[in-house]
Design an enzyme around this catalytic site. Structure first.
Site, PDB file in Angstrom:
ATOM      1  CG  ASP A 185       6.011  -4.842  -8.619  1.00 29.10           C
ATOM      2  OD1 ASP A 185       5.829  -6.023  -9.009  1.00 29.10           O
ATOM      3  OD2 ASP A 185       5.211  -3.831  -7.855  1.00 29.10           O
ATOM      4  NE  ARG A 220       1.863 -14.089 -11.492  1.00 24.39           N
ATOM      5  CZ  ARG A 220       2.835 -14.693 -11.836  1.00 24.39           C
ATOM      6  NH1 ARG A 220       2.998 -16.005 -11.586  1.00 24.39           N
ATOM      7  NH2 ARG A 220       3.866 -13.694 -11.228  1.00 24.39           N
ATOM      8  N   GLY A 221      -2.601 -11.167 -10.448  1.00 20.80           N
ATOM      9  CA  GLY A 221      -2.123  -9.930 -10.645  1.00 20.80           C
ATOM     10  C   GLY A 221      -3.015  -8.520 -10.964  1.00 20.80           C
ATOM     11  CD  GLU A 222      -2.024  -2.810 -10.799  1.00 20.67           C
ATOM     12  OE1 GLU A 222      -1.926  -1.589 -11.082  1.00 20.67           O
ATOM     13  OE2 GLU A 222      -2.502  -2.925  -9.341  1.00 20.67           O
ATOM     14  CG  ASP A 223      -0.171  -6.390 -17.026  1.00 16.56           C
ATOM     15  OD1 ASP A 223       0.212  -4.755 -17.711  1.00 16.56           O
ATOM     16  OD2 ASP A 223       0.645  -7.338 -17.918  1.00 16.56           O
ATOM     17  CB  SER A 224      -2.726 -11.265 -16.516  1.00 16.33           C
ATOM     18  OG  SER A 224      -2.549 -10.958 -15.473  1.00 16.33           O
ATOM     19  CE1 TYR A 255       1.046 -13.395  -7.670  1.00 15.86           C
ATOM     20  CE2 TYR A 255      -1.467 -13.954  -8.066  1.00 15.86           C
ATOM     21  CZ  TYR A 255      -0.331 -13.439  -8.372  1.00 15.86           C
ATOM     22  OH  TYR A 255       0.223 -12.418  -8.397  1.00 15.86           O
TER      23      TYR A 255
END
Length: 381
Positions: free
Chosen positions: A15, A276-280, A200
């Site tokens: 976020d 992982r996730g959105e940003d990276s 994660y």
């Protein structure tokens, strides 16, 4: 223009990571930004150039045209400043009611709900739609959905000017890459392939490290702080306890926390990035290196469809055998399929590497998110 960006840190760092990149890009293009966040602790390492000071009862961060304010400072009616020209609520976080009440003025600001990233079809149908507010302190106002995405009818991806050139300079110049690793204090030997891991807690890192240990190729695995380092250390301890310590050609290197610019440089240096996730994940795309995406797992299992939609779009023009093999690894890494008998080769400049650059070029042809966002909010209506 003056922008107010609201961010609530729900889980992990995605976020605040996305919001900080958005904020910095807006400021770099001449805008003034106030970032309102309920937990700014990650900025201590993510953005160490922010300067912090106490103003009244609140601790406020400053970097050029950016100020970082605590969420609580927008909750008391008497303390809420005049809203800016644009208000962004990241990921549907709903700004405080006291701030919304200040927005209800004769000429309210443009109100944007910056949504989560997805390659699914609904994004193109939903991007730009209005959402009238019928009750509460913001009754009568209208916000618009702004969806990042991978297609022409979406809001695009965060990509600041000059990013691709900077990443390619490192990726294409071995001497610059080595100097960058030295600057980041990361050990590396000539001829050693390099991988980064940001994952994660449920990542099957042990299975991958077992496969690397069985390959007689000098390899260094860079483990980001948190889950990746814990999983890597647990694997090494288990191997030692079982009498099969890690092979001498495989080196695990825990990393210190990196700022966003340094993390980008790391991705450009590595032959393979597990992110992982959105940003990276988006930063891995722009690095132009083969990567594996660990998607954020959701209880209802919808992350599986989201992963499949992105793989279908990202690998659409790849040779079928390569797309099959990389997809199998991605699904296994996300716990959606058994571990493959064999993994795609890396580094592979003419195979996986070339396909990655081809897919990146297609994304690069679309306008970036901030360019589209500025155009969107400055249009009438």
């Amino acid at each position: 223009m003056l922008w107010d960006v609201f961010c609530q840190v729900i889980d992990n760092f995605g976020d605040i990571g996305v919001c900080w990149r958005l904020t910095r890009d807006l400021a770099a293009r001449g805008h003034t930004v106030r970032l309102w966040v309920d937990d700014a602790s990650a900025l201590q390492w993510m953005a160490p150039d922010v300067r912090w000071a106490t103003r009244g009862v609140h601790r406020v961060g400053t970097l050029g045209a950016i100020t970082v304010h605590p969420w609580s400072a927008a909750t008391v009616a008497d303390d809420v400043p005049e809203p800016g020209d644009v208000v962004i609520e990241a990921f549907g976080c709903n700004p405080p009611e006291a701030f919304l009440a200040r927005m209800a003025r004769p000429a309210p600001p443009r109100w944007i709900n910056l949504e989560y990233l997805s390659a699914e079809d609904y994004v193109e149908r939903s991007h730009g739609l209005q959402s009238p507010v019928w009750s509460g302190p913001a009754a009568g106002l209208v916000k618009h959905f702004f969806y990042p995405g991978f297609a022409a009818r979406t809001g695009g991806l965060l990509r600041e000017p000059g990013l691709i050139a900077a990443q390619d300079a490192i990726r294409e110049d071995a001497a610059l890459s080595a100097a960058t690793l030295t600057d980041l204090r990361i050990p590396h030997q000539p001829g050693e392939r390099l991988a980064s891991v940001f994952c994660y807690a449920h990542a099957p890192l042990a299975s991958w490290l077992d496969a690397l240990a069985a390959e007689p190729v000098p390899t260094r695995v860079l483990l980001t702080p948190g889950h990746a380092t814990r999983l890597g250390e647990a694997w090494a301890h288990a191997r030692t306890a079982a009498g099969t310590p890690p092979a001498p050609h495989l080196h695990l290197t825990p990393l210190a926390a990196l700022s966003q610019p340094d993390f980008d440089r790391l991705l450009a240096c590595c032959d393979l990035n597990l992110v992982r996730g959105e940003d990276s994940a988006v930063r891995a795309l722009w690095a132009g290196r083969p990567h594996v995406w660990h998607i954020y797992e959701q209880d209802d299992g919808v992350h599986a469809a989201k992963l499949d939609a992105f793989m279908a779009r990202w690998m659409a023009c790849w040779p079928a055998p390569l797309a099959r093999d990389v997809s199998a690894w991605w699904r296994a890494w996300n716990g959606l399929a058994p571990w493959p008998d064999a993994l795609p080769a890396w580094p592979d400049p003419t195979g996986w590497g070339a396909a990655t650059l081809h897919a990146r070029a297609a994304l690069q042809a679309e306008p970036d998110l901030v360019t589209q966002l500025i155009a969107f909010v400055t249009r009438s209506g």
